[in-house]
Every structure is written in structure tokens, then in C-alpha cells.
Scaffold this active site. Structure first.
Site: not given
Length: 308
Positions: A250-253
Site C-alpha cells: 500500500a505504499a502507492g496508495d
């Protein structure tokens, strides 16, 4: 007052078993550890935006079950407006079953459930309630027809549309001109442009290709390298702060939610990307999806500590 942010997307419950090995067909593996986490790209981005100080409304669809009820309660705890989260009477909430071995390899099965029924009719009421200025943040874990409708309608209504094109998908050619900003990662940018993104030069080429399709602003996220920003005024690589990555889930989120917050506060694109890179960098130092998303205080403290 900050510009409101409307996140329209998926809500899932992730059920994770961590064990020594992944089961082969017909095999049962004993001795695993079970974790249950809130997930879904839409939900992750809504939580990130709210936790970092945004005025967030989440538009989603859940089932009439314990997962849906629990999810809505969690969003409200995160100070997210849930007025336009609808309950599907016929389909269950989205669920992901995730097996992870001791080497970090995984196998995932996703039952999107009610996410697949977040249709045009369901989102119309929410869109009609939005008046400019407002930011619409989208992903691709809901029906593509719904995403296309939202992008076109939001643009007509003078709303800023940010599309995070994940999971990767080929998009209709005439859709790009209706977006304010698109935020693919390397593989998503390659799918849309045919250009393999590995460094700043290739990112510049992919961004140019996306501009030719009609989108005004492009941010290509590149993991530990940072993010490449391409707009009319700025074309530059913005580095990610150096950290020891523990879990990139979830780093992109987190990046996209943070980006929306920074833009809602009126920051220029380059500053907004730098803020989003910091938030994402903090997130990879902790386990989990929503559990790893930092607070605004953590990001501001990180800024003071690093001097960046």
C-alpha cells in the site's frame, strides 16, 4: 479551508495466512499465522488522505455483512465521511485471501463482491453532490465503465480528476484529456505507453507519451528512486527519502492519498510530490496496508528530522 477530496473506489477485507511455504494443489499447510486487515485501493487511499489531514468523502460499495459493517465503522473512526458508501443487498463485501511464505512470496485470490457493482447509477448521487473546487481520486478496482463515467462527468463539472491507474489496465484513448493528473507506477506506465520505465530518461519518455494522449500532468512513481513529475512548468525526478523498507504494501496508495492532500492545501505539484514521497517512505517502514499509513504529525516530524 482545504479543498474537499472524494475518493471513489474499492473496499476489501484482506485475510492473510503467513506460513513456511505456499500450499501446492491439494496440499494443506499447517502452522500458519492469521491476520485480518482492512484493504482495497480506494479504502487505503481514503484512509491515507484523511489521516494526513484531508477532508475526505469515500464513495464505495460493500456487502450487507460483518465485513461491510466493520469497514464503515473503521472509516468513520478515521474521520472519513461515509454518506455515499452503499450496501449491496445481493453481493458480499470484497475479500482477498492471501497466502505468504517465509521468503515473502505470496499467492492471492480476490473476490471483488460488491466492488463490482459500484456502477454508474450508484455513483451518480455522489457526483451530483460535489461542487467545485473538489478533487476526485480514482483507481481501477471498480468497473471500468464506472471509472470512465466519473472521469468525464467530473471534468465537465470542473472537478480535478486524479487517476491512479492500478491495477494496470488499457484505457480508452479519449479518456486522458479529461484528467488533471495520472499517477502510474513503472509497469502501469509501460502498459499504457510501450516504454519500459527504469530510470529518469525512460520515465521522461513515458510521460511525454502520456502527454501526447492528452493528460496535462503526469507523475510516475518509481519506488525507492522516488517519482518523476512532468507538467507544463516542471519536468524533474523527485527523490524518495532513503529508508530501510520493511513492507511495501500500500505504499502507492499512501503516496496517492498524500498527494491529494497536498494539492488540496494548494501546494505546487513539485512540493506535493515531495510530501507524498515522504509519506510513502514512512509507510514502508511498517507492516500492513492501512496500519502502516502515517499520521500528519509523523510526516511533519520526518520533515524536521531529515531537513528535507
Amino acid at each position: 479551508m482545504n479543498t474537499p477530496i472524494y475518493v471513489i473506489g474499492s473496499s476489501n477485507t484482506d485475510m492473510v495466512i503467513k506460513a513456511a511455504s505456499l500450499p501446492k494443489p491439494g496440499e494443506t499447510v499447517l502452522g500458519g499465522t492469521f491476520l485480518m486487515n482492512a484493504g482495497g485501493k480506494g479504502a487505503n487511499q481514503a484512509v491515507a488522505a484523511s489521516r494526513l489531514g484531508g477532508r475526505v468523502t469515500f464513495v464505495a460499495r460493500v456487502g450487507n455483512d460483518i465485513f461491510g459493517t466493520r469497514a464503515i465503522q473503521q472509516y468513520q473512526t478515521e474521520n472519513i465521511r461515509t454518506t455515499f458508501i452503499t450496501t449491496d443487498p445481493d453481493h458480499p463485501s470484497g475479500v482477498a485471501l492471501i497466502n505468504v511464505d517465509d521468503k515473502g512470496e505470496n499467492s492471492i485470490m480476490v473476490a471483488p463482491g460488491a466492488n463490482s457493482f459500484l456502477d454508474i447509477h450508484t455513483v451518480q448521487e455522489a457526483l451530483l453532490s460535489v461542487t467545485p473546487p473538489a478533487i476526485i481520486l480514482l483507481q481501477l478496482e471498480i468497473p471500468l465503465l464506472t471509472v470512465e463515467f466519473i472521469i468525464e462527468e467530473a471534468n465537465k463539472r470542473g472537478l480535478l480528476v486524479i487517476l491512479n491507474p492500478a491495477p494496470a489496465h488499457i484505457l480508452r484513448a479519449d479518456l486522458f484529456k479529461h484528467m488533471f493528473l495520472i499517477t502510474p507506477n513503472e509497469s502501469e506506465a509501460e502498459l499504457m505507453t510501450g516504454i519500459r520505465v527504469i530510470d529518469e530518461l525512460s520515465a521522461k519518455g513515458a510521460a511525454s507519451s502520456l502527454h501526447e494522449k492528452g493528460v496535462a500532468n503526469v507523475i510516475i512513481t518509481m519506488g525507492s528512486q522516488g517519482a518523476y513529475l512532468s507538467s507544463e512548468a516542471v519536468k524533474t525526478m523527485i527523490p524518495a527519502p532513503p529508508v530501510t523498507a520493511f513492507d511495501t504494501t500500500a505504499a502507492g496508495d499512501c503516496f496517492n492519498g498524500a498527494l491529494a492532500v497536498a494539492l488540496s492545501e494548494g501546494l505546487p505539484l513539485a512540493n506535493a510530490v515531495a510530501f507524498a514521497c515522504k509519506a510513502a517512505a514512512i509507510s514502508v517502514t511498517s507492516m500492513g496496508a492501512q496500519s502502516s499509513i502515517p499520521s500528519r504529525k509523523e510526516v511533519d516530524h520526518f520533515k524536521l528530522v531529515t531537513g528535507n
